[in-house]
Design a protein around this motif. Sequence first.
Motif, short mmCIF file in Angstrom:
data_model
loop_
_atom_site.label_atom_id
_atom_site.label_comp_id
_atom_site.label_asym_id
_atom_site.label_seq_id
_atom_site.Cartn_x
_atom_site.Cartn_y
_atom_site.Cartn_z
N UNK A 171 0.85 -1.19 0.00
CA UNK A 171 0.00 0.00 0.00
C UNK A 171 0.88 1.24 0.00
N UNK A 172 1.04 1.87 -1.17
CA UNK A 172 1.88 3.06 -1.33
C UNK A 172 3.28 2.83 -0.74
N UNK A 173 3.96 1.75 -1.14
CA UNK A 173 5.24 1.42 -0.49
C UNK A 173 6.35 2.41 -0.76
N UNK A 174 6.19 3.27 -1.77
CA UNK A 174 7.23 4.27 -2.07
C UNK A 174 6.74 5.69 -1.80
N UNK A 175 5.57 5.82 -1.22
CA UNK A 175 4.97 7.14 -1.05
C UNK A 175 5.71 8.06 -0.10
#
Length: 232
Positions: A171-175
């Motif tokens: 879930x949005x691992x690079x956000x």
Amino acid sequence: MAEVIRLEGVRKGYGGGEAPWVEVLHGVDLVLHEGEFVSLAGPSGSGKSTLLNIMGLLEPPNDGALTIAGERAEALDDDARTRLRNRYLGFVFQFHHLLPAFSALENVLMPVFAGTGRLPAGAREHALALLERVGLAEHAGKRPVQLSGGQQQRVAIVRALANRPRLVLADEPTGNLDTQTAAEVFALMHDINREQGVTFLVVTHDERLAQDCPRRVNLVDGRIAPSPALVG
């Protein structure tokens, strides 16, 4: 390819009593196969987090069928969902959620210990091999505060792989990372997908990263919208 997860007619809503009933997912049908790398896109409020929670066995649907690795899961009790989750699923989040008092290696081993109450034979060696794969073997004894943001997120990815899952939900691992580090972390997940055959479903708002995925699923107003396959 073998199916890893299947959702059929999945519905989920919240409310009841004095609160009005609001349905978030409206009959979602979705199948992910072994070895796929899939992006999940959609505007805020489209139901992406709710969908991931259901796929991750963190909450049950109100209606519909959920099958993971051939096992029906929508009506399981909490203990059975936990066992199935620990057996087949891994999670990566926008914020790494590493425990600050423990080393990188100890953080990686947490889901293994939590799932069984002990460390099975070979668990430590497997965790060290994963850390070496992501270039962090020499940092295995360091605590999260001693690691950079990108290194911490790589530890989180390794932690998601510690139980040898069939499916990783990210879930949005690079956000929470800068552009270059985000690209490096995304490339690492692609590499692991190709090398180990682990299926990835990745929520990302970064259009450039989403376009690198061979398949894209669009969720709009709680429904899967048609989208062409992307060449990755």
